[in-house]
Design a protein around this motif. Structure first.
Motif, PDB file in Angstrom:
ATOM      1  N   THR A 234      -0.633 -20.410  12.174  1.00  0.00           N
ATOM      2  CA  THR A 234       0.724 -20.687  12.647  1.00  0.00           C
ATOM      3  C   THR A 234       1.363 -19.480  13.333  1.00  0.00           C
ATOM      4  O   THR A 234       2.519 -19.545  13.757  1.00  0.00           O
ATOM      5  N   GLY A 235       0.608 -18.367  13.414  1.00  0.00           N
ATOM      6  CA  GLY A 235       1.087 -17.227  14.182  1.00  0.00           C
ATOM      7  C   GLY A 235       1.864 -16.185  13.429  1.00  0.00           C
ATOM      8  O   GLY A 235       2.570 -15.383  14.042  1.00  0.00           O
ATOM      9  N   ILE A 236       1.751 -16.136  12.121  1.00  0.00           N
ATOM     10  CA  ILE A 236       2.424 -15.099  11.350  1.00  0.00           C
ATOM     11  C   ILE A 236       1.494 -13.893  11.225  1.00  0.00           C
ATOM     12  O   ILE A 236       0.369 -14.013  10.739  1.00  0.00           O
ATOM     13  N   VAL A 237       1.987 -12.747  11.663  1.00  0.00           N
ATOM     14  CA  VAL A 237       1.204 -11.510  11.642  1.00  0.00           C
ATOM     15  C   VAL A 237       1.598 -10.679  10.427  1.00  0.00           C
ATOM     16  O   VAL A 237       2.787 -10.465  10.166  1.00  0.00           O
ATOM     17  N   SER A 238       0.593 -10.225   9.676  1.00  0.00           N
ATOM     18  CA  SER A 238       0.842  -9.359   8.524  1.00  0.00           C
ATOM     19  C   SER A 238      -0.196  -8.249   8.507  1.00  0.00           C
ATOM     20  O   SER A 238      -1.205  -8.304   9.210  1.00  0.00           O
ATOM     21  N   THR A 239       0.088  -7.235   7.700  1.00  0.00           N
ATOM     22  CA  THR A 239      -0.881  -6.156   7.509  1.00  0.00           C
ATOM     23  C   THR A 239      -1.734  -6.497   6.302  1.00  0.00           C
ATOM     24  O   THR A 239      -1.234  -6.584   5.179  1.00  0.00           O
ATOM     25  N   PHE A 240      -3.020  -6.723   6.541  1.00  0.00           N
ATOM     26  CA  PHE A 240      -3.929  -7.122   5.475  1.00  0.00           C
ATOM     27  C   PHE A 240      -4.400  -5.908   4.684  1.00  0.00           C
ATOM     28  O   PHE A 240      -4.523  -5.957   3.460  1.00  0.00           O
ATOM     29  N   ALA A 241      -4.665  -4.810   5.369  1.00  0.00           N
ATOM     30  CA  ALA A 241      -5.105  -3.587   4.692  1.00  0.00           C
ATOM     31  C   ALA A 241      -4.834  -2.398   5.594  1.00  0.00           C
ATOM     32  O   ALA A 241      -4.869  -2.503   6.821  1.00  0.00           O
ATOM     33  N   GLY A 242      -4.557  -1.260   4.964  1.00  0.00           N
ATOM     34  CA  GLY A 242      -4.325  -0.034   5.711  1.00  0.00           C
ATOM     35  C   GLY A 242      -2.879   0.394   5.670  1.00  0.00           C
ATOM     36  O   GLY A 242      -1.959  -0.414   5.738  1.00  0.00           O
ATOM     37  N   SER A 243      -2.694   1.706   5.564  1.00  0.00           N
ATOM     38  CA  SER A 243      -1.363   2.284   5.384  1.00  0.00           C
ATOM     39  C   SER A 243      -0.722   2.720   6.694  1.00  0.00           C
ATOM     40  O   SER A 243       0.446   3.084   6.702  1.00  0.00           O
ATOM     41  N   SER A 244      -1.470   2.735   7.769  1.00  0.00           N
ATOM     42  CA  SER A 244      -1.131   3.268   9.093  1.00  0.00           C
ATOM     43  C   SER A 244      -1.355   4.780   9.163  1.00  0.00           C
ATOM     44  O   SER A 244      -1.215   5.374  10.238  1.00  0.00           O
ATOM     45  N   ASP A 245      -1.718   5.426   8.050  1.00  0.00           N
ATOM     46  CA  ASP A 245      -2.074   6.840   8.064  1.00  0.00           C
ATOM     47  C   ASP A 245      -3.504   7.014   8.579  1.00  0.00           C
ATOM     48  O   ASP A 245      -4.389   6.216   8.270  1.00  0.00           O
ATOM     49  N   PHE A 246      -3.732   8.055   9.366  1.00  0.00           N
ATOM     50  CA  PHE A 246      -5.077   8.414   9.803  1.00  0.00           C
ATOM     51  C   PHE A 246      -5.734   9.181   8.655  1.00  0.00           C
ATOM     52  O   PHE A 246      -5.606  10.399   8.536  1.00  0.00           O
ATOM     53  N   ALA A 247      -6.379   8.428   7.768  1.00  0.00           N
ATOM     54  CA  ALA A 247      -6.896   9.026   6.545  1.00  0.00           C
ATOM     55  C   ALA A 247      -7.975   8.120   5.963  1.00  0.00           C
ATOM     56  O   ALA A 247      -8.251   7.041   6.479  1.00  0.00           O
ATOM     57  N   PHE A 248      -8.579   8.585   4.885  1.00  0.00           N
ATOM     58  CA  PHE A 248      -9.564   7.767   4.174  1.00  0.00           C
ATOM     59  C   PHE A 248      -9.124   7.598   2.736  1.00  0.00           C
ATOM     60  O   PHE A 248      -8.904   8.572   2.015  1.00  0.00           O
ATOM     61  N   ALA A 249      -8.965   6.337   2.340  1.00  0.00           N
ATOM     62  CA  ALA A 249      -8.681   6.033   0.943  1.00  0.00           C
ATOM     63  C   ALA A 249      -9.062   4.590   0.681  1.00  0.00           C
ATOM     64  O   ALA A 249      -8.681   3.693   1.446  1.00  0.00           O
ATOM     65  N   ASP A 250      -9.842   4.360  -0.351  1.00  0.00           N
ATOM     66  CA  ASP A 250     -10.093   3.005  -0.822  1.00  0.00           C
ATOM     67  C   ASP A 250      -8.906   2.566  -1.679  1.00  0.00           C
ATOM     68  O   ASP A 250      -8.123   3.395  -2.160  1.00  0.00           O
ATOM     69  N   GLY A 251      -8.783   1.245  -1.881  1.00  0.00           N
ATOM     70  CA  GLY A 251      -7.676   0.757  -2.696  1.00  0.00           C
ATOM     71  C   GLY A 251      -7.243  -0.622  -2.271  1.00  0.00           C
ATOM     72  O   GLY A 251      -7.866  -1.267  -1.419  1.00  0.00           O
ATOM     73  N   GLN A 252      -6.161  -1.083  -2.866  1.00  0.00           N
ATOM     74  CA  GLN A 252      -5.662  -2.431  -2.623  1.00  0.00           C
ATOM     75  C   GLN A 252      -4.749  -2.488  -1.402  1.00  0.00           C
ATOM     76  O   GLN A 252      -3.747  -1.774  -1.330  1.00  0.00           O
ATOM     77  N   GLY A 253      -5.127  -3.329  -0.450  1.00  0.00           N
ATOM     78  CA  GLY A 253      -4.255  -3.630   0.677  1.00  0.00           C
ATOM     79  C   GLY A 253      -3.713  -2.427   1.412  1.00  0.00           C
ATOM     80  O   GLY A 253      -4.469  -1.592   1.923  1.00  0.00           O
ATOM     81  N   ILE A 254      -2.391  -2.301   1.462  1.00  0.00           N
ATOM     82  CA  ILE A 254      -1.770  -1.228   2.227  1.00  0.00           C
ATOM     83  C   ILE A 254      -1.831   0.130   1.527  1.00  0.00           C
ATOM     84  O   ILE A 254      -1.393   1.138   2.096  1.00  0.00           O
ATOM     85  N   LYS A 255      -2.399   0.170   0.336  1.00  0.00           N
ATOM     86  CA  LYS A 255      -2.629   1.462  -0.321  1.00  0.00           C
ATOM     87  C   LYS A 255      -3.897   2.130   0.202  1.00  0.00           C
ATOM     88  O   LYS A 255      -4.100   3.324  -0.016  1.00  0.00           O
ATOM     89  N   ALA A 256      -4.761   1.355   0.863  1.00  0.00           N
ATOM     90  CA  ALA A 256      -5.970   1.910   1.473  1.00  0.00           C
ATOM     91  C   ALA A 256      -5.623   2.554   2.810  1.00  0.00           C
ATOM     92  O   ALA A 256      -4.576   2.280   3.398  1.00  0.00           O
ATOM     93  N   SER A 257      -6.503   3.416   3.285  1.00  0.00           N
ATOM     94  CA  SER A 257      -6.304   4.058   4.583  1.00  0.00           C
ATOM     95  C   SER A 257      -7.596   4.033   5.375  1.00  0.00           C
ATOM     96  O   SER A 257      -8.701   4.109   4.810  1.00  0.00           O
TER      97      SER A 257
END
Length: 340
Positions: A234-257
């Motif tokens: 239906t065209g809804i955009v969301s952030t599935f994963a990633g914090s927007s930081d240029f970094a490396f981190a595993d984790g849940q959703g936006i806590k990952a990088s």
């Protein structure tokens, strides 16, 4: 982890295509490591286990059989534009590739600003795009793209395009009608972030790659925003994963990088695999948990199991019917065999 085809030696400058310093580049068909590629940028695997490669800087589409034999499927190698049969056709830095249910191959022909279609017998035609570096929705060749980088095909035969320099995700119906699926076309240069929300108002930061799941959701590897975005039917955009930081981190959703995620691919269970410039292949579960699937994070080349493997700026990932993961990087096509 093993090397399916190609010879290493490629040094890639992040964010650029066609600007490389490479002691191992070349163009040779042949078996396994006797073959040569030049900056492969996109891969896809068919139901029989054949791998199709957008050999970007050779301006060709290559084919690798399950036994590792590399041939040229389409493209003369001349950097130009021409439809036609097999090697009589011409491309100009082809990037992403995707297959439909009938075995037709779609190609994001970046510098031709066109989406090309190749039938199973190798006939190349222009599916959409006028060739102008511009933006316009419309039917077939009346539509306009600006540096399309990748394509994905859904279960209904719709083709989705990461229209990178228009900062939009475009949709092409099986009859060739091009529309804007998501993205306002605006880009936040100051904050280097996109914006979630309804499709028409959403913003993307260098959308590099798209993948479509069985439910009509489209996932976007946002190279500049260091995130994986999700667009619902239906065209809804969301952030599935990633914090927007240029970094490396595993984790849940936006806590990952992530560090410049370049591509995404889906398996039959809905897991996403991501080629990440942290020199790792990442895995995201359907619930958004991000982990490291392969790669030590040390730039280089080494086959091996899981974290013992090394990558050199992996460009693209694809999966076969058995869940094995293929990686295009440097001048190599690598294979990660999933253990039973």
């Amino acid at each position: 982890m093993s090397t399916l085809a190609g010879n290493r030696g490629f040094v890639y400058e992040p964010g650029k295509i066609g600007d490389i310093d490479d002691v191992g580049q070349g163009y040779v068909d042949g078996q396994g490591d006797s073959a040569r590629f030049n900056g492969p940028r996109g891969i896809v695997v068919d139901a029989s286990g054949n791998v199709y490669v957008a050999d970007t800087n050779n301006n060709r589409i290559r084919k690798i059989t399950p036994t590792g034999l590399v041939t040229t499927f389409a493209g003369s190698g001349v950097k130009g534009y021409a439809d036609g049969q097999g090697t009589s056709a011409m491309f100009k830095e082809p990037c992403g590739v995707a297959l439909d249910a009938s075995g037709n191959l779609y190609v994001a022909d970046r510098l031709n600003c066109r989406i090309r279609k190749i039938t199973p017998d190798g006939m190349v035609s222009t599916f959409a795009g006028s060739g102008d570096f511009a933006y316009a929705d419309g039917q077939g060749t009346s539509a306009k793209f600006n540096g399309p980088l990748s394509v994905a095909v859904d279960a209904f035969g719709n083709v989705y395009v990461a229209d990178a320099l228009n900062y939009r995700i475009r949709k092409i119906t099986p009859t060739g009608m091009v529309s804007t699926f998501a993205g306002s076309g605006d880009y936040d240069f100051q904050n280097m972030q996109g914006a979630d929300g309804p499709a028409a108002g959403a913003k993307f930061n260098d959308p590099n790659f798209v993948a479509a799941d069985a439910f009509g959701n489209v996932y976007v590897a946002e190279w500049g925003g260091h995130r994986i975005r999700k667009v619902t039917p239906t065209g809804i955009v969301s952030t599935f994963a990633g914090s927007s930081d240029f970094a490396f981190a595993d984790g849940q959703g936006i806590k990952a990088s992530f560090k410049n995620p370049t591509s995404v691919a889906l398996d039959s269970l809905g897991n996403l695999f991501v080629a990440d410039y942290s020199d790792r292949i990442r895995k995201i579960t359907p619930t958004g948990m991000v982990s490291t699937f392969a790669g030590s994070g040390e730039n280089g080349f080494a086959d091996g199991r899981g974290a013992s493997a090394k990558f050199n700026y992996p460009q693209c990932v694809a999966l076969d019917a058995s869940g094995n993961v293929y990686v295009a990087e440097s001048n190599l096509i690598r294979k990660i065999t999933v253990s039973n």
